[in-house]
Design a protein around this motif. Structure first.
Motif, PDB file in Angstrom:
ATOM      1  N   ALA A 249      73.296  96.083 -39.647  1.00 29.51           N
ATOM      2  CA  ALA A 249      74.120  97.251 -39.318  1.00 29.51           C
ATOM      3  C   ALA A 249      74.934  97.729 -40.512  1.00 29.51           C
ATOM      4  N   ASP A 250      75.208  96.829 -41.438  1.00 35.90           N
ATOM      5  CA  ASP A 250      75.979  97.247 -42.622  1.00 35.90           C
ATOM      6  C   ASP A 250      75.088  97.831 -43.705  1.00 35.90           C
ATOM      7  N   GLY A 251      73.822  98.003 -43.405  1.00 34.99           N
ATOM      8  CA  GLY A 251      72.921  98.636 -44.345  1.00 34.99           C
ATOM      9  C   GLY A 251      72.154  97.693 -45.230  1.00 34.99           C
ATOM     10  N   GLU A 252      72.512  96.434 -45.215  1.00 31.86           N
ATOM     11  CA  GLU A 252      71.810  95.457 -46.057  1.00 31.86           C
ATOM     12  C   GLU A 252      70.418  95.192 -45.480  1.00 31.86           C
ATOM     13  N   PRO A 253      69.418  95.118 -46.335  1.00 34.53           N
ATOM     14  CA  PRO A 253      68.073  94.849 -45.812  1.00 34.53           C
ATOM     15  C   PRO A 253      67.857  93.362 -45.548  1.00 34.53           C
ATOM     16  N   LEU A 254      66.986  93.096 -44.624  1.00 33.27           N
ATOM     17  CA  LEU A 254      66.519  91.729 -44.389  1.00 33.27           C
ATOM     18  C   LEU A 254      65.122  91.646 -44.978  1.00 33.27           C
ATOM     19  N   GLU A 255      64.975  90.808 -45.974  1.00 30.75           N
ATOM     20  CA  GLU A 255      63.690  90.703 -46.652  1.00 30.75           C
ATOM     21  C   GLU A 255      62.629  90.156 -45.701  1.00 30.75           C
ATOM     22  N   LYS A 256      61.387  90.453 -46.025  1.00 29.06           N
ATOM     23  CA  LYS A 256      60.285  90.084 -45.140  1.00 29.06           C
ATOM     24  C   LYS A 256      60.200  88.573 -44.939  1.00 29.06           C
ATOM     25  N   VAL A 257      60.109  88.203 -43.701  1.00 24.66           N
ATOM     26  CA  VAL A 257      59.924  86.797 -43.340  1.00 24.66           C
ATOM     27  C   VAL A 257      58.810  86.736 -42.299  1.00 24.66           C
ATOM     28  N   THR A 258      58.213  85.586 -42.181  1.00 24.37           N
ATOM     29  CA  THR A 258      57.117  85.417 -41.222  1.00 24.37           C
ATOM     30  C   THR A 258      57.608  84.648 -40.012  1.00 24.37           C
ATOM     31  N   ALA A 297      78.041  89.585 -39.502  1.00 24.51           N
ATOM     32  CA  ALA A 297      78.488  89.504 -38.115  1.00 24.51           C
ATOM     33  C   ALA A 297      79.962  89.827 -37.993  1.00 24.51           C
ATOM     34  N   SER A 298      80.301  90.302 -36.810  1.00 25.53           N
ATOM     35  CA  SER A 298      81.688  90.520 -36.443  1.00 25.53           C
ATOM     36  C   SER A 298      81.882  89.879 -35.081  1.00 25.53           C
ATOM     37  N   ALA A 299      82.874  88.986 -34.993  1.00 27.44           N
ATOM     38  CA  ALA A 299      83.141  88.246 -33.756  1.00 27.44           C
ATOM     39  C   ALA A 299      81.890  87.527 -33.265  1.00 27.44           C
ATOM     40  N   GLY A 300      81.098  87.036 -34.200  1.00 25.27           N
ATOM     41  CA  GLY A 300      79.927  86.250 -33.829  1.00 25.27           C
ATOM     42  C   GLY A 300      78.726  87.064 -33.416  1.00 25.27           C
ATOM     43  N   ARG A 301      78.770  88.386 -33.601  1.00 28.56           N
ATOM     44  CA  ARG A 301      77.646  89.235 -33.209  1.00 28.56           C
ATOM     45  C   ARG A 301      77.207  90.070 -34.397  1.00 28.56           C
ATOM     46  N   ALA A 302      75.895  90.172 -34.567  1.00 27.01           N
ATOM     47  CA  ALA A 302      75.364  90.969 -35.666  1.00 27.01           C
ATOM     48  C   ALA A 302      74.232  91.836 -35.144  1.00 27.01           C
ATOM     49  N   ASP A 303      74.263  93.103 -35.537  1.00 22.09           N
ATOM     50  CA  ASP A 303      73.220  94.039 -35.113  1.00 22.09           C
ATOM     51  C   ASP A 303      72.169  94.156 -36.201  1.00 22.09           C
ATOM     52  N   LEU A 304      70.945  94.129 -35.774  1.00 19.74           N
ATOM     53  CA  LEU A 304      69.839  94.141 -36.717  1.00 19.74           C
ATOM     54  C   LEU A 304      68.750  95.069 -36.189  1.00 19.74           C
ATOM     55  N   ALA A 305      68.307  96.005 -37.034  1.00 18.30           N
ATOM     56  CA  ALA A 305      67.154  96.844 -36.686  1.00 18.30           C
ATOM     57  C   ALA A 305      65.913  96.162 -37.237  1.00 18.30           C
ATOM     58  N   VAL A 306      65.016  95.796 -36.342  1.00 22.43           N
ATOM     59  CA  VAL A 306      63.874  94.960 -36.708  1.00 22.43           C
ATOM     60  C   VAL A 306      62.602  95.795 -36.762  1.00 22.43           C
ATOM     61  N   ALA A 307      61.774  95.537 -37.766  1.00 28.00           N
ATOM     62  CA  ALA A 307      60.431  96.122 -37.840  1.00 28.00           C
ATOM     63  C   ALA A 307      59.433  94.976 -37.915  1.00 28.00           C
ATOM     64  N   LEU A 308      58.383  95.071 -37.119  1.00 26.66           N
ATOM     65  CA  LEU A 308      57.415  93.976 -37.019  1.00 26.66           C
ATOM     66  C   LEU A 308      56.022  94.487 -37.347  1.00 26.66           C
ATOM     67  N   LEU A 309      55.269  93.685 -38.030  1.00 28.68           N
ATOM     68  CA  LEU A 309      53.870  93.995 -38.304  1.00 28.68           C
ATOM     69  C   LEU A 309      53.059  92.745 -37.992  1.00 28.68           C
ATOM     70  N   GLY A 310      52.121  92.882 -37.086  1.00 34.36           N
ATOM     71  CA  GLY A 310      51.279  91.752 -36.708  1.00 34.36           C
ATOM     72  C   GLY A 310      49.838  91.981 -37.098  1.00 34.36           C
TER      73      GLY A 310
END
Lengths: 631, 275
Positions: A249-258, A297-310
């Protein structure tokens, strides 16, 4: 002379016999090909429907490819999902944290604290059909669903082919799709549904336990119990490799993981498919490191926009969506070891086949610190109870303290486990509670209210003391509605005839109608939520002639798409969630040959208004942060 | 002589052979079983709705394009008939090549008995109102009184009255005062109104009973939320107890009115040692 006479006799007898056989053979090979009365050139009519082995050879059962719904996680077909071991807690009942004398967990009435009597399920009144006022129904609304390839213009083939506007006009408003007649029947083996990936969701309850087993020792923070790990989960319909990327949610990317899958379950999936032709679902998980989640996270909660490729051996698929993942907060908050945490289970299949909006709740408390040392409670006879409800028109304090609001729970399903865990440097006994709270099915999609947990202690003298009151604001998943209508659309509708229409479930229970249609009242429709009949709604039509004789029934099972339309979601078309229904004019057979019929128009209007997929996932519960209430 | 005497048998033989061949052809072609759905030429039969007495109603050739509108039993595809597109025709599904996800098509058939049950299942909702749906609808709209922030659209399809359920905290109450049973002179009644068309509202709640002096009634006072309190101070029974019917009426957002009742007893305190 004798020889000649014998040859002549043999010829006189043998030649007609041979010709008889020849004629019979010609008749055998030309049988049934010259009875084309009433058909066009080259058309054969009047042959009876084959049966038995002949039917199996001509029309083998091939099965159908199921429609995809990436928004539904059906735990009943999820490989490795444990059978339910919990106890059903009726609406308004309390759950004791102790077994009864027979060793069972028995819910009790909140007022009397005595075992609850069996309660009738929530029963709703049948729907009344709404008559159409016009003879011709309005046209189906334009569909925003992705157009199938079949709607492209196709040139009619040569020979005896025909020019159906549905197959030749790209803009023809036809429901269904094009098919091409094959030279020979295809293999009747069941067809594998294409790879599909569910929307991502935060693992809770039994799914979290399964993820713990799947990830094993490879998990980032193994000291956390699976129930409180920040784990992302998806369900796939065939073994595959799934890559996850995302943006916090803060704009930081999550690098690709499997994502992690279970090779054991993959093997079980293959065995089930090869031996039984059953396509199960598989769980894929990924627990994110605490250090990674903490900074977003804020108060133990973190929002994440997820993209999946299978990617699987059959192809590839994409999915994605926003999720909120939680992580345990630092510090202690006795008697809780695991804080009260609510998670979305979307809509879950009930025993009657319907889908019920369901919230999961998890917490763990210190068993030896639950009963407070007060003078009002007799510690020797005191027992601890918990109430879990979905409440409308009041918050948890109003509900628990002042009996305000309306309880909208259908029922709960809870399991209580006793564990020994190291807390504060010493081994302590814990009571771990995991349960699902189901919403009253009469509530509309997008129902809003509070999910509440009240822990209280009561002694044999009737003294009570609330020891914790927690909850959070929730909003249930949105649900599409289906308006299923039928109207007589026959310019030569026979005088004195009527059409009986009845709307039922696949189990045969009438939920609307019956309605009698005639020229004066030509149509009716009935409306329901898609989630009440996810396996389809049955419309039965039966022509009644002028003598009152009922003709054979004609049934149409309308498939229900429980996915919700999110037009701003580029992946919505995967589940065809924006489908708006169809209109189909069809002649209902009034006899076995179909020569007699009455023409009707079926109209299915599907309504699934737009949701904002990024901040307001329509397919899932919207769950706020858990909070404590005064008591 | 031999030639002259031999001609008639030859002619007769030819005639007999022709008659035999014709008879063989006629008997077999007319009375032998008909051919299967697919003929040797690759043509595929179209059938009327699969049930007893169903017949072929046409034929398709390999390569023909048809419009698939439904399926049946995983065995048949239902297509628009080539000669009459509104007439459904059943074709072996295995004989069709299509990219359509057949599981998402309607199932059409004739062999299913119509439903006979008359009650709705517990899963059936009368969803005449759907929160969040049709927010652009031009029909009458009202905002729910619940904590929901979504817009509720009311369509005129709800004609079902709300289900009103009453429950009392005790099956009886005493006429007040009842010094020895002071905690039981007050009866608390909870009213539950079930209807999907919000907002629902409780319109009235009243208790009625009959004494030798005639019909009596008393109103209930609201306590909180959906709870009401009944206290009877006069016109009670002179002895023993009498049945009391507590009736509540409620309305849903579409204006449908429903009612429910609960029966309790009104006791004369002296008869039960409460004075």
């Amino acid at each position: 002379m004798q020889v000649n006479r014998q040859r002549t006799r043999a010829l006189l007898v043998g030649a007609p016999l041979v010709m008889l056989l020849v004629g019979g053979a010609v008749g055998w090979f030309t049988r049934g090909t010259e009875t084309g009365a009433g058909g066009n050139a080259g058309t054969v009519v009047g042959r009876p429907l084959p049966s038995g082995a002949e039917l199996e050879a001509a029309a083998p059962t091939r099965g159908t490819v199921p429609a995809t719904n990436t928004m539904l996680v059906d735990r009943s077909i999820l490989l490795g999902h444990p059978d339910d071991v919990g106890v059903e807690v009726p609406k308004g009942a309390a759950l004791p944290f102790a077994l009864d004398a027979t060793g069972k967990l028995v819910p009790v009435d909140t007022a009397s604290l005595q075992p609850t009597a069996a309660t009738a399920p929530v029963a709703l009144a049948p729907v009344a059909p709404v008559p159409f006022t016009s003879a011709v129904p309005p046209a189906a609304p334009p569909s925003t669903a992705e157009l199938p390839d079949s709607t492209t213009t196709l040139a009619p083939t040569g020979g005896n082919s025909f020019a159906d506007p549905c197959t030749t006009a790209a803009s023809a408003p036809c429901a269904g799709g094009v098919a091409r007649v094959l030279d020979a029947p295809t293999d009747p083996a069941p067809q594998l549904a294409p790879l599909s990936i569910s929307v991502p969701f935060a693992a809770t309850g039994t799914i979290a336990s399964m993820c713990g087993a799947i990830e094993g020792s490879t998990v980032a923070d193994p000291f956390l119990v699976p129930a409180v790990r920040p784990t992302v989960a998806v369900v796939v319909n065939q073994p595959s490799s799934i890559a996850l990327t995302g943006t916090w949610a803060d704009g930081e990317p999550l690098e690709k993981v499997t994502m992690v899958t279970s090779s054991e379950f993959d093997q079980q999936w293959k065995t089930a498919w090869e031996t039984e032709g059953v396509q199960h679902s598989l769980l894929a998980c990924l627990t994110l490191p605490l250090d990674m989640v903490r900074v977003h996270a804020s108060a133990g909660r973190a929002d994440l926009a997820v993209a999946l490729l299978g990617i699987s051996s059959q192809g590839r698929a994409e999915s994605g969506g926003p999720i909120t993942i939680t992580m345990p907060l630092d510090g202690e908050d006795p008697p809780f070891v695991d804080q009260v945490e609510f998670g979305s289970l979307g809509e879950q299949r009930a025993a009657d086949g319907s889908l019920v909006p369901t919230v999961h709740v998890h917490y763990a408390v210190l068993a030896d610190e639950l009963i407070p040392p007060t003078t009002t409670i007799d510690p020797f006879s005191a027992k601890v109870y918990a109430r879990h409800e979905l409440v409308e028109n009041a918050d948890c304090a109003g509900w628990a303290n002042n009996q305000q609001g309306i309880v909208r729970t259908k029922a709960g399903h809870f399991a209580i486990a006793q564990e020994q865990r190291t807390v504060g440097g010493r081994s302590r006994p814990l009571i771990v509670v995991d349960g699902d709270i189901e919403l009253d099915p009469a509530m509309p999609g997008g129902w809003s209210g509070y999910a509440c947990v009240q822990l209280f202690v009561a002694d044999a003298s009737g003294n009570r003391l609330t020891i914790d009151l927690s909850g959070t604001q929730v909003r249930s998943p949105l649900s599409p509605t289906y308006d299923i209508g039928v109207v007589i659309d026959d310019p030569v509708f026979p005088t004195g005839w009527t059409v009986k229409a009845a709307w039922s479930t696949r189990a045969g229970t009438l939920w609307c109608g019956p309605a009698t249609l005639d020229t004066a009242a030509p149509g009716s429709s009935c409306t329901t939520y898609a989630r009440t009949m996810p396996d389809g709604a049955v419309l039965t039509l039966r022509a009644v002639d002028d003598t009152g004789t009922e003709r054979p029934p004609f049934t149409v099972v309308i498939p229900m798409n429980t996915a919700y339309c999110t037009p701003d979601d580029p992946l919505a078309a995967t589940s065809n969630g924006c489908d708006t229904g169809f209109t189909e004019r069809v002649k209902v057979p009034a006899d076995a040959t179909g020569e007699q019929s009455v023409a009707v128009s079926l109209q299915v209007r599907r309504t699934a208004a737009a949701g904002s997929v990024q901040s307001n996932p329509a397919h899932a519960w919207q769950i706020g942060a858990a909070q404590s209430f005064t008591f | 002589m031999n030639r002259r005497r031999g001609r008639p048998p030859v002619v007769i033989l030819l005639v007999v052979c022709l008659v035999a061949a014709a008879a063989g052809w006629f008997v077999v072609s007319q009375f032998a079983p008909q051919k299967a759905a697919s003929s040797a030429s690759g043509a595929v039969d179209l059938f009327s709705c699969p049930m007893d007495g169903a017949q072929s109603i046409g034929q398709l050739q390999p390569g023909d394009d048809v419009w698939l509108i439904g399926v049946s039993d995983g065995r048949w595809g239902v297509v628009r008939h080539p000669d009459d597109p509104t007439r459904p025709a059943w074709v072996p599904l295995a004989q069709l090549g299509t990219s359509v996800r057949t599981g998402g098509l309607p199932e059409m058939g004739c062999d299913v008995q119509p439903p006979t049950a008359t009650s709705a299942p517990s899963t059936t909702a009368p969803p005449t109102t759907v929160a969040g749906a049709s927010t652009t609808s031009s029909t009458t709209s009202s905002t729910s009184t619940s904590t929901s922030t979504s817009t509720t659209t009311t369509t005129p399809t709800d004609v079902i009255p709300p289900v009103v359920t009453l429950s009392a905290n005790r099956p009886y109450l005493y006429v007040s005062p009842a010094p020895k049973c002071a905690t039981e002179v007050e009866l608390e009644v909870s009213v539950s109104v079930a209807d999907p068309t919000l907002p629902v509202s409780i319109r009235s709640i009243i208790a009625t009973w009959v004494t030798p002096a005639g019909p009596q009634s008393a109103g209930l006072a609201p306590v909180a939320g959906n709870r009401f309190k009944l206290v009877v101070t006069e016109n009670g029974p002179t002895s023993g107890e009498v049945p009391v019917v507590i009736t509540a009426t409620a309305a849903d957002g579409a204006g449908n009115v429903g009612s429910g009742t609960v029966n309790v007893s009104l006791r004369e305190p002296g008869s039960f040692g409460c004075k």
